[in-house]
Design a protein around this motif. Structure first.
Motif, mmCIF file in Angstrom:
data_model
loop_
_atom_site.group_PDB
_atom_site.id
_atom_site.type_symbol
_atom_site.label_atom_id
_atom_site.label_comp_id
_atom_site.label_asym_id
_atom_site.label_seq_id
_atom_site.Cartn_x
_atom_site.Cartn_y
_atom_site.Cartn_z
ATOM 1 N N LEU A 1 0.826 -1.206 0.000
ATOM 2 C CA LEU A 1 0.000 0.000 0.000
ATOM 3 C C LEU A 1 0.864 1.263 0.000
ATOM 4 C CD1 LEU A 1 -2.845 -0.964 2.513
ATOM 5 C CD2 LEU A 1 -2.946 -0.919 0.018
ATOM 6 N N ILE A 2 1.980 1.214 0.749
ATOM 7 C CA ILE A 2 2.876 2.377 0.785
ATOM 8 C C ILE A 2 3.497 2.613 -0.591
ATOM 9 C CG2 ILE A 2 5.034 3.250 1.761
ATOM 10 C CD1 ILE A 2 4.331 1.813 4.353
ATOM 11 N N VAL A 3 3.909 1.524 -1.252
ATOM 12 C CA VAL A 3 4.503 1.661 -2.590
ATOM 13 C C VAL A 3 3.498 2.236 -3.573
ATOM 14 C CG1 VAL A 3 5.455 0.364 -4.534
ATOM 15 C CG2 VAL A 3 6.193 -0.165 -2.211
ATOM 16 N N ILE A 4 2.257 1.726 -3.522
ATOM 17 C CA ILE A 4 1.224 2.228 -4.434
ATOM 18 C C ILE A 4 0.951 3.706 -4.171
ATOM 19 C CG2 ILE A 4 -1.209 2.019 -5.060
ATOM 20 C CD1 ILE A 4 -0.991 -0.965 -4.532
ATOM 21 N N ALA A 5 0.874 4.078 -2.889
ATOM 22 C CA ALA A 5 0.624 5.480 -2.556
ATOM 23 C C ALA A 5 1.772 6.367 -3.031
ATOM 24 C CB ALA A 5 0.431 5.622 -1.043
ATOM 25 N N TYR A 6 3.017 5.888 -2.868
ATOM 26 C CA TYR A 6 4.173 6.677 -3.310
ATOM 27 C C TYR A 6 4.154 6.862 -4.825
ATOM 28 C CZ TYR A 6 9.028 8.076 -4.023
ATOM 29 O OH TYR A 6 10.151 8.745 -4.392
ATOM 30 N N GLN A 7 3.790 5.801 -5.543
ATOM 31 C CA GLN A 7 3.710 5.919 -7.000
ATOM 32 C C GLN A 7 2.652 6.933 -7.416
ATOM 33 O OE1 GLN A 7 2.990 1.888 -8.244
ATOM 34 N NE2 GLN A 7 5.155 1.455 -8.554
ATOM 35 N N ASN A 8 1.482 6.862 -6.768
ATOM 36 C CA ASN A 8 0.381 7.746 -7.163
ATOM 37 C C ASN A 8 0.617 9.199 -6.765
ATOM 38 O OD1 ASN A 8 -1.043 5.607 -8.264
ATOM 39 N ND2 ASN A 8 -2.141 5.162 -6.372
ATOM 40 N N LEU A 9 1.305 9.409 -5.629
ATOM 41 C CA LEU A 9 1.468 10.770 -5.119
ATOM 42 C C LEU A 9 2.766 11.436 -5.567
ATOM 43 C CD1 LEU A 9 0.191 10.250 -1.452
ATOM 44 C CD2 LEU A 9 -1.063 11.182 -3.396
ATOM 45 N N VAL A 10 3.788 10.630 -5.892
ATOM 46 C CA VAL A 10 5.098 11.217 -6.201
ATOM 47 C C VAL A 10 5.554 10.890 -7.621
ATOM 48 C CG1 VAL A 10 7.531 11.316 -5.526
ATOM 49 C CG2 VAL A 10 5.756 11.115 -3.769
ATOM 50 N N ILE A 11 5.667 9.594 -7.921
ATOM 51 C CA ILE A 11 6.283 9.206 -9.195
ATOM 52 C C ILE A 11 5.420 9.590 -10.386
ATOM 53 C CG2 ILE A 11 7.090 7.247 -10.559
ATOM 54 C CD1 ILE A 11 7.931 5.887 -8.019
ATOM 55 N N TYR A 12 4.142 9.189 -10.362
ATOM 56 C CA TYR A 12 3.285 9.469 -11.513
ATOM 57 C C TYR A 12 3.109 10.969 -11.760
ATOM 58 C CZ TYR A 12 2.137 4.498 -11.528
ATOM 59 O OH TYR A 12 2.208 3.138 -11.588
ATOM 60 N N PRO A 13 2.853 11.785 -10.712
ATOM 61 C CA PRO A 13 2.779 13.236 -10.973
ATOM 62 C C PRO A 13 4.079 13.802 -11.533
ATOM 63 C CG PRO A 13 1.776 12.713 -8.863
ATOM 64 C CD PRO A 13 2.459 11.464 -9.335
ATOM 65 N N HIS A 14 5.227 13.266 -11.062
ATOM 66 C CA HIS A 14 6.509 13.752 -11.575
ATOM 67 C C HIS A 14 6.652 13.424 -13.060
ATOM 68 C CE1 HIS A 14 10.745 14.787 -11.679
ATOM 69 N NE2 HIS A 14 11.013 13.589 -12.193
ATOM 70 N N PHE A 15 6.298 12.179 -13.434
ATOM 71 C CA PHE A 15 6.362 11.804 -14.845
ATOM 72 C C PHE A 15 5.392 12.639 -15.676
ATOM 73 C CE2 PHE A 15 7.975 7.243 -13.948
ATOM 74 C CZ PHE A 15 9.262 7.740 -13.854
ATOM 75 N N ALA A 16 4.197 12.851 -15.140
ATOM 76 C CA ALA A 16 3.212 13.646 -15.878
ATOM 77 C C ALA A 16 3.721 15.064 -16.097
ATOM 78 C CB ALA A 16 1.888 13.664 -15.118
ATOM 79 N N ASN A 17 4.397 15.609 -15.088
ATOM 80 C CA ASN A 17 4.943 16.963 -15.222
ATOM 81 C C ASN A 17 6.049 17.007 -16.270
ATOM 82 O OD1 ASN A 17 5.298 19.752 -14.412
ATOM 83 N ND2 ASN A 17 7.169 19.091 -13.390
ATOM 84 N N GLU A 18 6.911 15.971 -16.282
ATOM 85 C CA GLU A 18 7.986 15.937 -17.268
ATOM 86 C C GLU A 18 7.438 15.781 -18.680
ATOM 87 O OE1 GLU A 18 10.801 12.957 -16.295
ATOM 88 O OE2 GLU A 18 11.766 14.159 -14.735
#
Length: 229
Positions: A91-108
């Protein structure tokens, strides 16, 4: 009924097993009261059958034991002591992906699709072997454009440009054809893993058209990169 007839008809066994017709049963009962041999056979056979019945009651049929189930090597994954922490970590990994990684990729990705004005530094027309070192100030996550001239010579079929970081390692190298070298070269310096400090750009001429062949140093450019607070 006499003794020989009783023996031939197996009267004792049929009498005890209740397999004798009623008329013969009556005749045999009248006979064995007067026949010591048949009476003895009747008592012995009756005792044997009674003992056999008692023995059969005590015998218990052994049930085959079930074959031990083969344990899976991954059985421990379903134990609560392991499954609950693993599920929480997931759950922590999924939350980190949704809150940090995916928004960062979307911004790039959005930045790549949106036209941008890049800061630029021109080294064209100058050689930094002497004089003041040009510099550029950029944000940590911001790329910039670097332009310079290659002093072409007819004996070279291609040129290799090597950029050395402030620590002295090669940040990257680019091979330029003789046709491309006729114009001012412009390259984009990415922001990833970029150091601040003084960089050195070395331009070499490749006689055989390959960066792996004999090369001659043609120019050295120096410039400084600073980060904006």
């Amino acid at each position: 009924m006499n003794h020989d007839e009783a023996t031939r008809l197996m009267a004792v066994e049929k009498y005890l097993l209740n397999e004798m017709p009623p008329e013969l049963r009556d005749e045999f009962e009248e006979h064995f009261f007067d026949c010591p041999e048949c009476s003895a056979d009747l008592r012995a056979t009756e005792a044997f059958l009674a003992a056999a019945k008692d023995e059969m009651k005590e015998v218990r049929v052994a049930k085959p034991s079930p074959a031990p189930s083969r344990k899976s090597p991954f059985e421990f994954l379903w134990r609560p002591a392991f499954a609950l922490p693993a599920f929480a970590l997931l759950l922590i990994v999924i939350a980190y992906q949704n809150l940090v990684i995916y928004p960062h990729f979307a911004n790039e990705i959005a930045q790549l699709r949106t036209p941008q004005l890049l800061p630029s530094l021109s080294l064209a027309g100058g050689n930094s072997r002497g004089g003041e070192t040009p510099s550029i100030t950029v944000r940590p996550s911001q790329p910039f454009a670097l332009s310079f001239d290659i002093p072409t010579q007819g004996r070279f079929s291609s040129y290799t440009c090597l950029l050395y970081s402030p620590s002295g390692s090669i940040a990257f190298q680019i091979q330029v054809s003789a046709q491309q070298a006729k114009d001012t070269i412009s390259i984009s310096i990415p922001a990833g893993h970029r150091e601040t400090g003084t960089y050195t750009l070395k331009v070499q001429g490749d006689a055989d058209g390959s960066a792996a062949g004999p090369a001659s140093d043609l120019a050295h450019y120096r410039f400084a990169v600073k980060e904006q607070d």
